[in-house]
Write a protein that holds these residues in place. Structure first.
Motif, PDB file in Angstrom:
ATOM      1  N   LYS A   1       1.988   8.783  22.464  1.00 35.70           N
ATOM      2  CA  LYS A   1       3.110   8.658  24.281  1.00 35.70           C
ATOM      3  C   LYS A   1       1.704   7.925  25.441  1.00 35.70           C
ATOM      4  O   LYS A   1       1.635   8.504  26.257  1.00 35.70           O
ATOM      5  CB  LYS A   1       2.716   9.910  24.609  1.00 35.70           C
ATOM      6  CG  LYS A   1       4.025  11.119  24.162  1.00 35.70           C
ATOM      7  CD  LYS A   1       3.464  12.882  24.074  1.00 35.70           C
ATOM      8  CE  LYS A   1       4.594  13.109  23.250  1.00 35.70           C
ATOM      9  NZ  LYS A   1       4.386  14.923  23.527  1.00 35.70           N
ATOM     10  N   LEU A   2       1.848   6.882  24.871  1.00 31.93           N
ATOM     11  CA  LEU A   2       0.910   5.805  25.829  1.00 31.93           C
ATOM     12  C   LEU A   2       1.324   5.547  26.548  1.00 31.93           C
ATOM     13  O   LEU A   2       3.266   5.640  26.838  1.00 31.93           O
ATOM     14  CB  LEU A   2       0.481   4.527  25.603  1.00 31.93           C
ATOM     15  CG  LEU A   2      -1.415   4.672  24.686  1.00 31.93           C
ATOM     16  CD1 LEU A   2      -0.846   6.039  23.456  1.00 31.93           C
ATOM     17  CD2 LEU A   2      -1.384   2.758  23.853  1.00 31.93           C
ATOM     18  N   LEU A   3       1.168   5.378  28.176  1.00 24.89           N
ATOM     19  CA  LEU A   3       1.881   4.793  29.529  1.00 24.89           C
ATOM     20  C   LEU A   3       2.419   3.705  29.668  1.00 24.89           C
ATOM     21  O   LEU A   3       1.258   3.087  29.240  1.00 24.89           O
ATOM     22  CB  LEU A   3       1.506   5.035  30.732  1.00 24.89           C
ATOM     23  CG  LEU A   3       0.938   6.846  31.060  1.00 24.89           C
ATOM     24  CD1 LEU A   3       0.392   7.076  31.623  1.00 24.89           C
ATOM     25  CD2 LEU A   3       2.517   7.110  31.606  1.00 24.89           C
ATOM     26  N   ALA A   4       3.553   3.339  29.322  1.00 20.99           N
ATOM     27  CA  ALA A   4       3.996   1.411  29.256  1.00 20.99           C
ATOM     28  C   ALA A   4       3.970   0.571  31.103  1.00 20.99           C
ATOM     29  O   ALA A   4       4.596   1.645  31.550  1.00 20.99           O
ATOM     30  CB  ALA A   4       5.199   1.950  28.595  1.00 20.99           C
TER      31      ALA A   4
ATOM     32  N   THR B   1      -8.277   2.124  28.898  1.00 19.99           N
ATOM     33  CA  THR B   1      -8.431   2.712  27.211  1.00 19.99           C
ATOM     34  C   THR B   1      -6.876   2.165  26.965  1.00 19.99           C
ATOM     35  O   THR B   1      -6.378   1.092  27.531  1.00 19.99           O
ATOM     36  CB  THR B   1      -7.540   4.273  28.324  1.00 19.99           C
ATOM     37  OG1 THR B   1      -6.735   3.624  29.032  1.00 19.99           O
ATOM     38  CG2 THR B   1      -8.217   4.554  29.148  1.00 19.99           C
ATOM     39  N   PRO B   2      -6.413   2.688  26.253  1.00 17.94           N
ATOM     40  CA  PRO B   2      -5.108   1.578  24.813  1.00 17.94           C
ATOM     41  C   PRO B   2      -3.890   1.404  26.114  1.00 17.94           C
ATOM     42  O   PRO B   2      -3.265   0.725  25.801  1.00 17.94           O
ATOM     43  CB  PRO B   2      -4.920   2.413  23.733  1.00 17.94           C
ATOM     44  CG  PRO B   2      -6.461   3.798  23.561  1.00 17.94           C
ATOM     45  CD  PRO B   2      -6.657   3.531  25.187  1.00 17.94           C
ATOM     46  N   ASP B   3      -3.726   2.409  27.322  1.00 22.02           N
ATOM     47  CA  ASP B   3      -3.270   1.558  28.057  1.00 22.02           C
ATOM     48  C   ASP B   3      -2.893   1.423  29.029  1.00 22.02           C
ATOM     49  O   ASP B   3      -1.754   1.318  30.258  1.00 22.02           O
ATOM     50  CB  ASP B   3      -1.249   2.868  27.864  1.00 22.02           C
ATOM     51  CG  ASP B   3      -2.511   4.479  28.516  1.00 22.02           C
ATOM     52  OD1 ASP B   3      -3.400   4.488  28.710  1.00 22.02           O
ATOM     53  OD2 ASP B   3      -1.779   5.671  28.190  1.00 22.02           O
ATOM     54  N   GLN B   4      -4.989   1.893  29.226  1.00 21.10           N
ATOM     55  CA  GLN B   4      -4.922   0.472  30.475  1.00 21.10           C
ATOM     56  C   GLN B   4      -4.766   1.597  31.515  1.00 21.10           C
ATOM     57  O   GLN B   4      -4.350   1.433  33.249  1.00 21.10           O
ATOM     58  CB  GLN B   4      -5.000  -0.730  30.710  1.00 21.10           C
ATOM     59  CG  GLN B   4      -5.280  -1.328  29.530  1.00 21.10           C
ATOM     60  CD  GLN B   4      -5.507  -3.030  29.891  1.00 21.10           C
ATOM     61  OE1 GLN B   4      -5.831  -2.762  30.511  1.00 21.10           O
ATOM     62  NE2 GLN B   4      -5.314  -3.488  28.890  1.00 21.10           N
ATOM     63  N   GLN B   5      -4.252   2.864  31.433  1.00 15.36           N
ATOM     64  CA  GLN B   5      -4.722   4.441  32.499  1.00 15.36           C
ATOM     65  C   GLN B   5      -5.697   5.524  32.296  1.00 15.36           C
ATOM     66  O   GLN B   5      -5.560   5.473  31.054  1.00 15.36           O
ATOM     67  CB  GLN B   5      -3.437   4.822  32.299  1.00 15.36           C
ATOM     68  CG  GLN B   5      -1.552   3.646  33.108  1.00 15.36           C
ATOM     69  CD  GLN B   5      -1.828   3.336  33.824  1.00 15.36           C
ATOM     70  OE1 GLN B   5      -2.136   3.482  35.026  1.00 15.36           O
ATOM     71  NE2 GLN B   5      -0.947   1.405  34.240  1.00 15.36           N
ATOM     72  N   PRO B   6      -5.443   5.698  33.182  1.00 18.25           N
ATOM     73  CA  PRO B   6      -6.909   7.083  32.981  1.00 18.25           C
ATOM     74  C   PRO B   6      -6.597   8.034  32.525  1.00 18.25           C
ATOM     75  O   PRO B   6      -5.817   8.476  32.417  1.00 18.25           O
ATOM     76  CB  PRO B   6      -7.327   6.709  34.789  1.00 18.25           C
ATOM     77  CG  PRO B   6      -6.439   7.144  35.658  1.00 18.25           C
ATOM     78  CD  PRO B   6      -5.733   6.044  35.175  1.00 18.25           C
TER      79      PRO B   6
END
Ligand code: FAD
Length: 398
Positions: free
Chosen positions: A386-389, A321-326
């Motif tokens: 609101k991506l997870l950083a 995914t764009p923030d590499q979290q599920p």
């Protein structure tokens, strides 16, 4: 196959089997678990190097990893004698100058969470792994309790425990479409229809077609990840620590008595890696990939360069995914109440499967998840920006 069920889980990898088990355990009436393969754990789960660590920079994910680790640690007792094959080897996380600051910030956060982990100097790192060339490292962190597990065995354990509690496994059955029927859903399969009040998608890299059928866009890219295996010589046998080597953008997983698996921590692979078709991609390892992994390994552990032996390789796929979290969500914001998804695990989802199962079972059964703010993992976050950083440039490390 014409069935009616309260809930059907599609996908019997580490994610879906854990959801299935936790549903059955939490009182769902005869949950169904459907997979197109002839056995459980046959998808990317079977290709996983299955490292277990709590070292994440997104705190919520670190907390999920901690609870999952505790689950793996006592898996046999909790799961009626079934094994996840967990082996505690210890984990060395070795940062170059650019990863040093995030590594040490994470260390402070993880220690606050009560995770036993410490910074070690070079001489201590060499006590832990005497064969490691620590030359390029600016900082090393040790997690003594981490290791790896057996991924397909874990899925099989969850599936059989779920079946024992009244769930039903339907293998060799591909779900081809999902459609609304009143307040319920009809899942079409090659072998007939399943009507269910609730549906959970745990379909990993194969999720695209099912989502397109319901008109929901999930920004998940299927990116190929090769793994090389080597045989360790007599001076490097037995249980040895796993090494995440940021300086050389690779990880080394000594497995069992004498094998060693090497994979990539290259950021470019996930950011710019070509998207592949999960049913038709290069499943073996390429010559130059073997070359690169051999060079990294020989530099990190010079004994492997002299006496290690290349044994083979393969490639799996990450659902990035764009923030590499599920994505962990009920798709009600898209008009699909009762349709749930746990996809986009971005190459680090095996270790989290115990918590994924518990969380998703709670969501499906309408019990609040109190331990975390699950809304952080909503699918809408990508649209809303609101991506997870992550603190790391390598998103897989999270
Ligand atoms: C090379 C490699 C190394 C990895 N290393 C690690 C690691 O060290 N640590 C870690 O935590 N994670 C790691 N991962 C990631 C981890 O393995 C995965 O995130 C996790 O196993 C995915 O599990 P899953 O159940 O979501 O997907 P899968 O195991 O792929 O399961 C999805 C299932 O859905 C089924 N399915 C799909 N579509 C349909 C359909 N339409 N109808 C019926 N069935 C369907 C498939 O047959 C499959 O069985 C690695 C992954 C790879 C590829």
């Amino acid at each position: 196959l014409e069935r009616k069920a309260e809930v059907v889980v599609i996908g019997a990898g580490s994610t879906g089997t854990s959801i299935f088990y936790h549903l059955a355990k939490s009182g769902a009436k005869r949950p169904l678990l459907v997979d197109k393969a002839g056995q459980t754990g046959a998808g990317q789960t079977s290709r996983s190097t299955a490292l277990i660590r709590t070292h994440y920079s997104v705190e919520t994910v670190a907390r999920m990893a901690l609870r999952s680790y505790a689950y793996f640690k006592s898996f046999d007792e909790t799961m009626g004698g079934r094994s996840a094959g967990f082996v505690e080897t210890g984990l060395l996380i070795c940062a170059d100058e650019s990863a040093k600051a995030p590594l040490l910030e994470n260390l402070a956060m993880l220690r606050r969470l009560g995770i036993p982990t410490d910074e070690v100097d070079r001489s201590r790192a060499r006590e832990i792994e005497p064969l490691l060339d620590t030359g390029p490292y600016a900082a090393v962190v040790y997690e003594p309790n981490m290791g790896y597990a057996e991924p397909s065995g874990t899925a099989a354990a969850f599936a059989s425990a779920g079946a024992e509690l009244g769930g039903e496994l339907i293998l060799n059955t591909r779900a081809t479409a999902i459609a609304r029927k009143g307040n319920a859903y009809v899942v079409s399969t090659g072998a007939g229809e399943i009507e269910a009040e609730k549906v959970v998608l745990a379909t990993g890299v194969w999720s695209g077609p099912l989502f397109s059928r319901i008109g929901v866009k999930v920004p998940v890219r299927a990116v190929r990840h090769p793994v090389a295996s080597f045989k360790r010589p007599p001076g490097y046998r037995g249980k040895r620590p796993v090494i995440l080597d940021f300086a050389r953008s690779a990880y080394y997983k000594p497995e069992g008595e004498f094998m060693m698996f090497v994979g990539s921590l290259e950021r470019e692979l996930d950011e710019r890696g070509a998207e592949v078709d999960p049913d038709s991609y290069r499943e073996d390892i390429e010559f130059d990939e073997v070359g690169r992994f051999s060079e990294c390994l020989a530099a990190a552990v010079p004994l492997m360069g002299r006496d290690g032996m290349y044994k083979g390789g393969y490639a799996g796929i990450y659902d990035v995914t764009p923030d590499q979290q599920p994505v962990i969500d009920e798709l009600s914001e898209f008009g699909y109440e009762g349709l749930f998804a746990l996809v986009g695990l971005s190459g680090h989802g095996f270790k989290l499967c115990p918590e994924f199962g518990r969380i998703m079972a709670s969501m499906v059964l309408g019990d609040p998840v109190r331990e975390y703010d699950i809304s952080l993992f909503r699918l809408k976050r990508f649209e809303e920006g609101k991506l997870l950083a992550s603190k790391y440039s390598v998103g897989t490390i999270g």
